[in-house]
Scaffold this motif. Structure first.
Motif, PDB file in Angstrom:
ATOM      1  N   GLU A  38      -1.291   4.179  -0.910  1.00  9.70           N
ATOM      2  CA  GLU A  38      -0.332   4.967  -0.136  1.00  9.70           C
ATOM      3  C   GLU A  38       0.079   4.136   1.070  1.00  9.70           C
ATOM      4  OE1 GLU A  38      -0.026   9.241   2.159  1.00  9.70           O
ATOM      5  OE2 GLU A  38      -1.563   8.961   0.617  1.00  9.70           O
ATOM      6  N   GLN A  40       1.865   3.452   4.598  1.00 11.23           N
ATOM      7  CA  GLN A  40       2.256   4.151   5.823  1.00 11.23           C
ATOM      8  C   GLN A  40       2.886   3.101   6.743  1.00 11.23           C
ATOM      9  OE1 GLN A  40      -0.866   5.594   8.508  1.00 11.23           O
ATOM     10  NE2 GLN A  40       0.254   7.520   8.588  1.00 11.23           N
ATOM     11  N   ASP A  42       4.668   1.637  10.069  1.00 16.54           N
ATOM     12  CA  ASP A  42       4.699   1.909  11.507  1.00 16.54           C
ATOM     13  C   ASP A  42       6.108   2.325  11.922  1.00 16.54           C
ATOM     14  OD1 ASP A  42       2.029   1.270  11.596  1.00 16.54           O
ATOM     15  OD2 ASP A  42       2.343  -0.736  12.394  1.00 16.54           O
ATOM     16  N   PHE A  64       2.649  -2.267   8.186  1.00 16.52           N
ATOM     17  CA  PHE A  64       2.278  -1.086   7.418  1.00 16.52           C
ATOM     18  C   PHE A  64       0.778  -1.096   7.192  1.00 16.52           C
ATOM     19  CE2 PHE A  64       2.989  -4.381   4.293  1.00 16.52           C
ATOM     20  CZ  PHE A  64       1.929  -4.234   3.416  1.00 16.52           C
ATOM     21  N   VAL A  67      -3.057   3.413   3.415  1.00 20.62           N
ATOM     22  CA  VAL A  67      -3.954   4.528   3.734  1.00 20.62           C
ATOM     23  C   VAL A  67      -4.469   5.219   2.475  1.00 20.62           C
ATOM     24  CG1 VAL A  67      -2.941   4.930   6.013  1.00 20.62           C
ATOM     25  CG2 VAL A  67      -2.014   6.133   4.029  1.00 20.62           C
TER      26      VAL A  67
END
Length: 141
Positions: A38, A40, A42, A64, A67
């Motif tokens: 996954e 994520q 910034d 990134f 996560v």
């Protein structure tokens, strides 16, 4: 004839109901989470600023974090303009680790002025596709 249509409708309805209940998969146990990456970001947008055309290449870095619970791999990249390129991790990014994507604008291919371009990525995990956006203003030398 009317009775036949009604019976046919009931038969179809029962068949669909049976199929729905018999096709349901096993309910995952509490705490069972599928293993998947996954990403994520910034940020998915950056302002590259105002700069002269004499600067041949202007770059920015997006960071990134994976996560998720599985390694994150980049599958494909596409650009809204040939004046944009990107470098990204070639090896899978492990869960909990950070990574960087470097987006470069090549001034040779464009005339001075404001610009707004997108870089499209496909990755393993969630979301499967995401977009990074770059904006700036290139001036004459």
């Amino acid at each position: 004839m009317r009775r036949f249509k009604f019976l046919y409708f009931v038969f179809i309805l029962l068949s669909l109901s049976l199929c729905m209940f018999s096709c349901r998969g096993k309910k995952p146990a509490e705490g069972d989470k599928p293993k998947r990456a996954e990403i994520q970001l910034d940020s998915d947008y950056t302002w590259m600023g105002t700069f002269p055309k004499s600067i041949k290449r202007k770059s920015t870095v997006f960071t990134f974090t994976n996560v998720g619970t599985a390694p994150l791999e980049f599958l494909d990249v596409d650009y809204s303009c040939g004046c944009i390129s990107a470098t990204y991790p070639e090896k899978p990014v492990k869960p909990g680790k950070k990574g960087e994507i470097k987006v470069t604008f090549n001034t040779d291919y464009k005339d001075p002025g404001k610009f707004y371009y997108k870089v499209y990525f496909a990755v393993t995990g969630w979301p499967e596709n995401f977009v990074l956006r770059v904006k700036g203003d290139m001036t004459e030398n």
